[in-house]
Write a protein that holds these residues in place. Sequence first.
Motif, PDB file in Angstrom:
ATOM      1  N   ALA A 195       0.830  -1.211   0.000  1.00 58.41           N
ATOM      2  CA  ALA A 195       0.000   0.000   0.000  1.00 58.41           C
ATOM      3  C   ALA A 195       0.860   1.255   0.000  1.00 58.41           C
ATOM      4  CB  ALA A 195      -0.934  -0.010   1.208  1.00 58.41           C
ATOM      5  N   LYS A 196       1.913   1.261   0.809  1.00 62.76           N
ATOM      6  CA  LYS A 196       2.769   2.445   0.895  1.00 62.76           C
ATOM      7  C   LYS A 196       3.634   2.626  -0.353  1.00 62.76           C
ATOM      8  CE  LYS A 196       2.847   3.602   5.707  1.00 62.76           C
ATOM      9  NZ  LYS A 196       3.657   4.249   6.752  1.00 62.76           N
ATOM     10  N   LEU A 197       3.797   1.541  -1.121  1.00 61.61           N
ATOM     11  CA  LEU A 197       4.517   1.645  -2.384  1.00 61.61           C
ATOM     12  C   LEU A 197       3.616   2.142  -3.507  1.00 61.61           C
ATOM     13  CD1 LEU A 197       6.655  -1.621  -2.184  1.00 61.61           C
ATOM     14  CD2 LEU A 197       7.546   0.721  -2.209  1.00 61.61           C
ATOM     15  N   GLU A 220      -3.670   0.531  11.566  1.00 58.57           N
ATOM     16  CA  GLU A 220      -3.951   1.780  12.284  1.00 58.57           C
ATOM     17  C   GLU A 220      -2.673   2.576  12.519  1.00 58.57           C
ATOM     18  OE1 GLU A 220      -5.994   0.750  15.833  1.00 58.57           O
ATOM     19  OE2 GLU A 220      -7.643  -0.272  14.807  1.00 58.57           O
ATOM     20  N   PHE A 221      -1.584   1.880  12.868  1.00 57.10           N
ATOM     21  CA  PHE A 221      -0.313   2.566  13.090  1.00 57.10           C
ATOM     22  C   PHE A 221       0.151   3.294  11.823  1.00 57.10           C
ATOM     23  CE2 PHE A 221       0.570  -0.993  16.277  1.00 57.10           C
ATOM     24  CZ  PHE A 221       0.152  -0.230  17.350  1.00 57.10           C
ATOM     25  N   ASN A 222      -0.147   2.695  10.661  1.00 55.55           N
ATOM     26  CA  ASN A 222       0.360   3.228   9.396  1.00 55.55           C
ATOM     27  C   ASN A 222      -0.634   4.135   8.673  1.00 55.55           C
ATOM     28  OD1 ASN A 222       3.136   1.846   8.649  1.00 55.55           O
ATOM     29  ND2 ASN A 222       1.888   0.321   9.725  1.00 55.55           N
ATOM     30  N   LYS A 223      -1.826   4.269   9.234  1.00 50.72           N
ATOM     31  CA  LYS A 223      -2.835   5.172   8.660  1.00 50.72           C
ATOM     32  C   LYS A 223      -3.079   4.908   7.166  1.00 50.72           C
ATOM     33  CE  LYS A 223      -1.960   8.869  12.004  1.00 50.72           C
ATOM     34  NZ  LYS A 223      -1.090   8.069  12.878  1.00 50.72           N
ATOM     35  N   VAL A 224      -3.222   3.623   6.824  1.00 47.95           N
ATOM     36  CA  VAL A 224      -3.547   3.242   5.447  1.00 47.95           C
ATOM     37  C   VAL A 224      -5.007   2.777   5.417  1.00 47.95           C
ATOM     38  CG1 VAL A 224      -1.251   2.701   4.589  1.00 47.95           C
ATOM     39  CG2 VAL A 224      -2.462   1.006   5.941  1.00 47.95           C
ATOM     40  N   ASN A 225      -5.734   3.211   4.418  1.00 49.47           N
ATOM     41  CA  ASN A 225      -7.165   2.881   4.358  1.00 49.47           C
ATOM     42  C   ASN A 225      -7.555   2.140   3.085  1.00 49.47           C
ATOM     43  OD1 ASN A 225      -7.003   4.915   2.466  1.00 49.47           O
ATOM     44  ND2 ASN A 225      -8.066   6.435   3.730  1.00 49.47           N
TER      45      ASN A 225
END
Length: 311
Positions: A195-197, A220-225
């Motif tokens: 997701a972050k990539l 939740e820690f990474n704030k990805v939805n």
Amino acid sequence: MDQDWIEVTVLTSSEATEAVAGFLYNCDVEGVSIEDVADVEFKKENLGFADFINESVLTIEEGAMVKGYFKDSENFMNTLNYIKESVDKLGEFGFDKGEGIVTYHKVNEDDWANNWKQYYKPAKVGEHIVVKPTWEDYEEKPGEVVVELDPGMAFGTGTHETTRMCIKALEKKVKKDTTVFDIGTGSGILSIAAAKLGAKHVVGVDLDPVAVESAKKNLEFNKVNNIEILYGDLMEVVEGKANIVVANILADIIMFLSEGVRAFIEDEGYFIASGILNTQRNKVADKLKALDFTIEEVMEDGEWICIIAKK
């Protein structure tokens, strides 16, 4: 939660660690750790991993220790006997069992659930991805993508060779319009990295409810939805197709699942498969080729490989 637990330690060979972990997961294990002598030299030579060496692994000359944590119950001795019998039969599955010694002792919950954190430090595990424990400070550098992680009792800290290679493969293949399915998501590390990539949608699945809860917390820690974490089997709980399916599991399971997995991959999509010992390279590659995959790349790290196969 009970404060006293039972720690089972299996002394085995490096090649048998994942199989032994599988035996433990067949029981009511609450957490599994693998400490491999083969990793020590790598970690000594790579500053980012230097602080992660657990001193207990230095007490053995070769092989590995696989540890499982169980609640103290009246059924424990039956569980212990199953583990001993399974380890004794490793040779029947083509594994060197190493010393094959199984021991156990009681531990306090705080001793095993929290003390390991002192060994877990931020580490760059790919060209861009840095895995940072949630309790550690880290100053992000230009070009880096930081994944915040508290793996808890789920597999996936980013330090294992198979995880590192999967992350490197994702760095090569994930695009902004990519959909990724992550089989056996564990802590959720590969899903979050994808997701972050830049992947537009990610689905992580796992048969371990502890892993599912761990992965959801890490989202939740990474704030990805744009990630879904699902409990169950890929074939039963996921709909549609992905551009990339990544599986960091055992070689035999990859071979067993590969035919079904193929139906979940878009044409020209990729199957990134790891958890494969280099001695198992040919049989896994041959299986994928028989299913009309093209082996695009085989990555190596220590005794492990990761196959990038194109449909």
